[in-house]
Design an enzyme around this catalytic site. Structure first.
Site, mmCIF file in Angstrom:
data_model
loop_
_atom_site.group_PDB
_atom_site.id
_atom_site.type_symbol
_atom_site.label_atom_id
_atom_site.label_comp_id
_atom_site.label_asym_id
_atom_site.label_seq_id
_atom_site.Cartn_x
_atom_site.Cartn_y
_atom_site.Cartn_z
ATOM 1 N N GLY A 12 2.713 -5.863 -0.759
ATOM 2 C CA GLY A 12 3.379 -5.634 -2.163
ATOM 3 C C GLY A 12 2.178 -4.998 -3.098
ATOM 4 N N GLU A 57 -2.281 -5.976 -1.091
ATOM 5 C CA GLU A 57 -2.211 -5.905 -2.006
ATOM 6 C C GLU A 57 -2.154 -4.415 -3.029
ATOM 7 O OE1 GLU A 57 -3.826 -10.128 -3.620
ATOM 8 O OE2 GLU A 57 -4.376 -8.726 -4.973
ATOM 9 N N CYS A 58 -1.092 -4.089 -3.513
ATOM 10 C CA CYS A 58 -1.343 -2.676 -4.416
ATOM 11 C C CYS A 58 -1.862 -1.561 -3.541
ATOM 12 C CB CYS A 58 -1.889 -2.476 -5.264
ATOM 13 S SG CYS A 58 -1.928 -1.508 -6.654
ATOM 14 N N GLY A 59 -3.428 -1.046 -3.385
ATOM 15 C CA GLY A 59 -4.011 -0.495 -2.532
ATOM 16 C C GLY A 59 -3.698 -0.441 -1.336
ATOM 17 N N PHE A 103 -1.589 -2.131 -0.026
ATOM 18 C CA PHE A 103 -0.297 -1.531 0.835
ATOM 19 C C PHE A 103 0.381 -0.558 0.981
ATOM 20 C CE2 PHE A 103 4.170 -0.827 -1.663
ATOM 21 C CZ PHE A 103 4.758 -1.260 -0.642
#
Length: 473
Positions: free
Chosen positions: A442, A347-349, A351
């Site tokens: 993502g 997730e986010c970081g 990704f």
């Protein structure tokens, strides 16, 4: 079996439970009123008294709970009316609440009535007060006001009935003004719980995603001690405790979770760079039968043995881009595990760590794991901010959605097309996520209890990799 709305959890066999857990929601008129500061100070003051405590955060915030946890030394949980239905919210509260001789303090989100959309109170602190039948203490930032502070309180009391507002604390107010305003407050039937004068050098530092993380502050203990000293002098701790003890019992039923038919060992990245984790997501994974181990992409050189699933949460990898890049052995271990078929949730970081390159805040690009052929870099403004519902794209027969949120100033040149993200209450959507039978990667942060079948189905149908890559690792 009947399924609960929006969750997919079965009701068959559920048994109602009841707790008298004393609880209090600390809300405010608007963001920046001092909620986090007062929450930390109150927790520290009550901890000195030996009171058993638990803390919660209303909304999807990651950083405020870190500060609560640092004060208490135990995990803090999130409660969110967009992510979970009312009964699940009550269950998540009850399972982690302080005992009946203690107190659970819940920090609100934004302003008291502000929720998931501009015209709805869903996911607001007000909705949570209704769900938990919890008394609310409203923080009013009274800088530049005297009697007008009482008028602000009157407006919040009258805006919605019942308001659940049982007490008030005035922030940035002098003692003389407080004593003058106090009779007006008491005439409204609200407990005047005290005031906090203007405090010098007590602002918590922040950056592009909000407050800095507590591990970055060397003097946090001294800071909370000063807060506790101040609040003990000017806030009525006994009155607040009495309000919490006056809360009605909470009734809930424990959510039923599916159970994996095989053993899965999940290795979770957790360090300074990857620290945006919902404690209830971790409990969910344990609840469906997975075993969790933790590792540091910053400091470790190898993954835990026999890893089946890798979980990379969000955080601040951009602040540690050079150190992450220089840990070649860890990057190699992650790539080889993925190449051998390990499932990955990122997730986010997390990704961004899996992309080819990541720019730090100065624009210097560093090589990352390289599993996703994309480049991550900073942007000038917040990207795709807020709550979302994610649905597989294209929608497959039997495909289920999950809820989450996005909050980031970074972007990549390939965010994936595996899901359609839709914002609630607005006709706004976009494609995102790299998704397959072995990956879900993502920018969105997912909340697993919003649909307990979602993560379970992906891990249950994942074929497993341990035997296939025993020699590789």
């Amino acid at each position: 079996m009947i399924k609960d709305r929006d969750t997919g959890m079965t009701q068959q066999g559920k048994k109602n439970r009841t707790t008298k857990a004393p609880r209090l929601i600390l809300a405010a008129t608007h963001s920046g009123s001092g909620k986090t500061m007062l929450t930390m100070g109150l927790l520290a003051a009550w901890k000195r008294q030996g009171l058993p405590l638990a803390a919660f955060k209303c909304g999807p915030d990651y950083i405020d709970p870190m500060f609560h946890s640092r004060v208490l030394g135990i995990p803090t949980r999130n409660l969110d009316g967009y992510f979970t239905d009312a009964d699940t919210t009550r269950a998540l509260f009850a399972r982690s609440a302080a005992p009946e001789d203690g107190l659970s303090l819940i920090e609100g989100v934004m302003g008291y009535f502000d929720g998931a959309g501009l015209h709805t109170m869903q996911a607001s602190a007000c909705e949570l007060a209704e769900t938990l039948d919890a008394p609310v203490v409203l923080i009013i930032d009274a800088a530049g006001m005297s009697l007008s502070a009482a008028a602000v309180l009157k407006g919040f009391l009258d805006f919605r009935a019942p308001s659940h507002i049982a007490g008030v604390i005035f922030n940035r107010m002098s003692q003389s003004v407080y004593e003058a305003v106090r009779p007006q407050v008491e005439a409204m039937g609200v407990c005047a719980c005290g005031y906090v004068p203007k405090l010098k050098n007590m602002e918590l530092p922040s950056r592009h995603l909000g407050l800095v993380t507590p591990q970055e502050l060397e003097d946090l203990r001294a800071y909370t001690d000063r807060l506790a000293d101040q609040l003990t002098q000017t806030v009525d701790l006994d009155a607040l405790s009495a309000l919490a003890r006056g809360a009605a019992p909470v009734t809930w039923s424990e959510p039923e979770l599916p159970h994996l038919s095989k053993e899965l060992r999940i290795s979770v990245a957790r360090d300074e760079a990857f620290c945006f984790l919902y404690e209830d997501n971790l409990e969910y994974l344990r609840g469906i039968g997975a075993s969790l181990r933790f590792f540091s992409p910053l400091h470790d050189t190898a993954l835990p043995e026999h890893t089946d699933v890798l979980l990379f949460p969000g955080g601040y990898p951009e602040l540690y881009a050079q150190a992450l890049a220089e840990n070649e052995s860890m990057k190699k271990a992650v790539y080889e595990a993925l190449e051998a078929g390990c499932y990955v949730l990122a997730e986010c970081g997390g990704f961004m760590y899996l992309t080819k390159t990541l720019e730090d805040l100065d624009g210097h690009a560093y090589p990352m794991v390289g599993w996703i052929n994309a480049k991550a870099k900073a942007t000038e403004k917040l990207q795709r901010f807020g709550y979302i519902e994610l649905t597989p794209e294209p929608v497959l027969a039997g495909g289920t959605s999950i809820r989450g949120h996005e909050f980031h100033y970074f972007d990549t040149d390939d965010n994936g097309v595996g899901f359609l993200a839709k914002k609630p209450f607005r006709a706004v959507s976009w494609q995102c996520m790299h998704a397959s039978g072995r990956e879900l990667i993502g920018f969105p942060h997912l909340y697993y209890y919003s649909n307990p079948a979602f993560i379970y189905e992906r891990l249950e149908h994942f074929p497993g990799v341990r035997h296939a890559r025993q020699d590789a690792l």
